[in-house]
Design a protein around this motif. Structure first.
Motif, mmCIF file in Angstrom:
data_model
loop_
_atom_site.group_PDB
_atom_site.id
_atom_site.type_symbol
_atom_site.label_atom_id
_atom_site.label_comp_id
_atom_site.label_asym_id
_atom_site.label_seq_id
_atom_site.Cartn_x
_atom_site.Cartn_y
_atom_site.Cartn_z
ATOM 1 N N GLY A 84 -13.517 -2.273 4.473
ATOM 2 C CA GLY A 84 -13.717 -3.436 5.156
ATOM 3 C C GLY A 84 -12.921 -3.364 6.267
ATOM 4 N N ARG A 85 -12.331 -4.549 6.908
ATOM 5 C CA ARG A 85 -11.920 -4.954 8.044
ATOM 6 C C ARG A 85 -10.604 -3.795 8.335
ATOM 7 N N LEU A 86 -9.640 -4.050 7.184
ATOM 8 C CA LEU A 86 -8.481 -3.012 7.105
ATOM 9 C C LEU A 86 -8.782 -1.690 7.209
ATOM 10 N N ALA A 87 -9.767 -1.305 6.590
ATOM 11 C CA ALA A 87 -10.198 0.505 6.576
ATOM 12 C C ALA A 87 -10.512 0.663 8.210
ATOM 13 N N VAL A 88 -11.271 -0.187 8.753
ATOM 14 C CA VAL A 88 -11.745 0.085 10.202
ATOM 15 C C VAL A 88 -10.618 -0.081 10.957
ATOM 16 N N LEU A 89 -9.754 -1.118 11.255
ATOM 17 C CA LEU A 89 -8.660 -0.940 11.907
ATOM 18 C C LEU A 89 -7.566 0.382 11.925
ATOM 19 N N SER A 90 -7.413 0.637 10.564
ATOM 20 C CA SER A 90 -6.540 1.639 10.233
ATOM 21 C C SER A 90 -7.068 2.848 10.715
ATOM 22 N N GLN A 91 -8.284 3.350 10.120
ATOM 23 C CA GLN A 91 -8.862 4.671 10.507
ATOM 24 C C GLN A 91 -9.527 4.735 11.870
ATOM 25 N N TRP A 92 -9.506 3.646 12.660
ATOM 26 C CA TRP A 92 -9.946 3.719 14.182
ATOM 27 C C TRP A 92 -8.676 4.200 14.808
ATOM 28 N N VAL A 93 -7.409 3.868 14.623
ATOM 29 C CA VAL A 93 -6.143 4.449 15.384
ATOM 30 C C VAL A 93 -5.503 5.650 14.527
ATOM 31 N N ALA A 94 -5.537 5.804 13.463
ATOM 32 C CA ALA A 94 -4.806 6.736 12.553
ATOM 33 C C ALA A 94 -5.707 7.547 11.796
ATOM 34 N N ARG A 95 -5.140 8.729 11.349
ATOM 35 C CA ARG A 95 -5.619 9.659 10.079
ATOM 36 C C ARG A 95 -4.941 8.842 8.810
ATOM 37 N N CYS A 96 -5.368 8.460 7.933
ATOM 38 C CA CYS A 96 -4.977 7.840 6.700
ATOM 39 C C CYS A 96 -5.286 8.455 5.634
ATOM 40 N N GLY A 97 -4.257 8.626 4.569
ATOM 41 C CA GLY A 97 -4.475 9.032 3.299
ATOM 42 C C GLY A 97 -3.384 8.641 2.068
ATOM 43 N N ILE A 98 -3.982 8.580 1.130
ATOM 44 C CA ILE A 98 -2.876 8.214 0.095
ATOM 45 C C ILE A 98 -2.344 9.295 -0.551
ATOM 46 N N VAL A 99 -1.098 9.511 -0.342
ATOM 47 C CA VAL A 99 -0.426 10.446 -0.771
ATOM 48 C C VAL A 99 0.594 10.675 -2.057
ATOM 49 N N MET A 100 0.608 9.271 -2.638
ATOM 50 C CA MET A 100 1.234 9.393 -3.968
ATOM 51 C C MET A 100 1.029 7.932 -4.573
ATOM 52 N N THR A 101 0.802 7.830 -5.938
ATOM 53 C CA THR A 101 0.882 6.517 -6.464
ATOM 54 C C THR A 101 1.935 6.675 -7.399
ATOM 55 N N ILE A 102 2.366 5.099 -7.747
ATOM 56 C CA ILE A 102 3.641 4.798 -8.277
ATOM 57 C C ILE A 102 3.355 3.969 -9.594
ATOM 58 N N PRO A 103 3.666 4.101 -10.724
ATOM 59 C CA PRO A 103 3.363 3.194 -11.651
ATOM 60 C C PRO A 103 4.268 1.901 -11.585
ATOM 61 N N PRO A 104 3.907 0.744 -12.175
ATOM 62 C CA PRO A 104 4.669 -0.413 -12.254
ATOM 63 C C PRO A 104 6.218 -0.249 -12.825
ATOM 64 N N GLY A 105 6.200 0.538 -14.048
ATOM 65 C CA GLY A 105 7.473 0.758 -14.512
ATOM 66 C C GLY A 105 8.603 1.493 -13.817
ATOM 67 N N ALA A 106 8.302 1.990 -12.381
ATOM 68 C CA ALA A 106 9.083 2.551 -11.656
ATOM 69 C C ALA A 106 9.924 1.573 -10.889
ATOM 70 N N PHE A 107 9.671 0.247 -11.017
ATOM 71 C CA PHE A 107 10.176 -0.974 -10.260
ATOM 72 C C PHE A 107 11.040 -1.717 -11.037
ATOM 73 N N SER A 108 11.740 -2.492 -10.450
ATOM 74 C CA SER A 108 12.571 -3.430 -10.962
ATOM 75 C C SER A 108 12.431 -4.801 -10.217
ATOM 76 N N PRO A 109 11.961 -5.727 -10.636
ATOM 77 C CA PRO A 109 11.170 -6.068 -11.886
ATOM 78 C C PRO A 109 9.726 -5.199 -11.656
ATOM 79 N N PRO A 110 9.091 -4.760 -13.041
ATOM 80 C CA PRO A 110 7.734 -4.048 -12.655
ATOM 81 C C PRO A 110 6.670 -5.071 -12.113
#
Length: 285
Positions: A172-198
């Protein structure tokens, strides 16, 4: 006895003890979810690449878990921008242990031009508050020439929207704006339990590395208008969705069929539409 955290040369309390001492309960109104695991914060800091001679800006440091990890890198300086006065007290304590290297700014990052906080080369590395992550990113995309890299944590769904390919569910719009100006990639995922509060959802770290060539401000505004119209009514064919900004004439100038839908266009298609729209907006010379 307090122990060293993230390899810092000066002893520090554990983050949980810091939070307890300052009464820094996470507030939903501020979109706060604190990341306390020093192993994870160190990994996020490493995702920013080599920080030698780089000035880093962090938004929403909270109790300072990621801040500590960033200070443990060779970064020249770390500037933190925080709106929560309770966290400012914690950041000032940490700054006293890092004189001249950690700079604390009490302000709303939505209103502040972060590029003015430190000289280039500069990067943003941040666990962004969930409630303002997307508008903050769009603002930084507008000034992508100012940043060597953005390493940002979002809700996983937002991260997927940033990196989505054309003709996919999250594109959608966010993908177009982001990828138009930058090379984008997800480099890490983090589960809810790593946060306080989750949180109720998974989180993900996205790397955005701005392209060498960036659109002028007027062209970026044109792209914002085109993508807002194109994705504003996703089920419509483009001849209808873009009617308010030129419709068939705009599509013809960009060489795009009017019966296509926004999600089928790639970044190059949208680039042509933005240029054509800017041409229509510009007064005749």
């Amino acid at each position: 006895m307090p122990s060293s955290v993230s390899g810092l040369s000066t002893p520090h309390e554990s983050l949980r003890d810091v939070i307890a001492r300052h009464g820094l309960d996470a507030r939903k109104s501020l979109g706060q979810h604190f990341l306390l695991d020093p192993g994870i914060t160190a990994r996020i800091a490493s995702m920013a690449g080599r920080l030698d001679d780089v000035n880093v800006v962090e938004v929403g440091p909270g109790p300072g878990g990621l801040t500590r990890a960033l200070l443990d890198t060779p970064a020249t300086s770390v500037s933190v921008v925080e709106v929560d006065a309770r966290a400012i007290v914690i950041m000032n304590e940490l700054a006293a242990s890092h004189p001249g290297r950690l700079h604390v700014v009490e302000d709303d990052a939505m209103r502040r031009d972060l590029a003015t906080l430190c000289p280039a080369p500069r990067q943003i590395v941040a666990n962004l508050p969930y409630n303002v992550g997307t508008p903050l990113l769009v603002g930084w995309l507008r000034q992508a020439t100012e940043w060597a890299r953005l390493t940002l944590m979002f809700q996983l769904e937002v991260a997927e929207r940033i990196c989505a390919p054309p003709d996919s569910d999250h594109y959608g719009r966010l993908a177009v704006l982001s990828q138009w100006v930058a090379r984008c990639g997800i480099v890490m995922t983090i589960p809810p339990g790593a946060f306080s509060p989750p949180p109720k959802v998974q989180s993900a770290v996205v790397n955005l590395i701005p392209h060498t060539k960036q659109p002028a401000p007027a062209l970026f505004r044109a792209m914002e208008q085109v993508t807002a119209a194109a994705f504003g009514q996703r089920r419509k064919m483009l001849r209808g969705a873009l009617r308010g900004i030129g419709g068939e004439a705009l599509l013809e100038a960009a060489g795009i069929a009017g019966n296509r839908r926004a999600e089928t266009l790639d970044i190059a298609d949208f680039d042509r539409l933005a240029h054509a729209h800017l041409e229509r907006l510009s007064p005749a010379s």
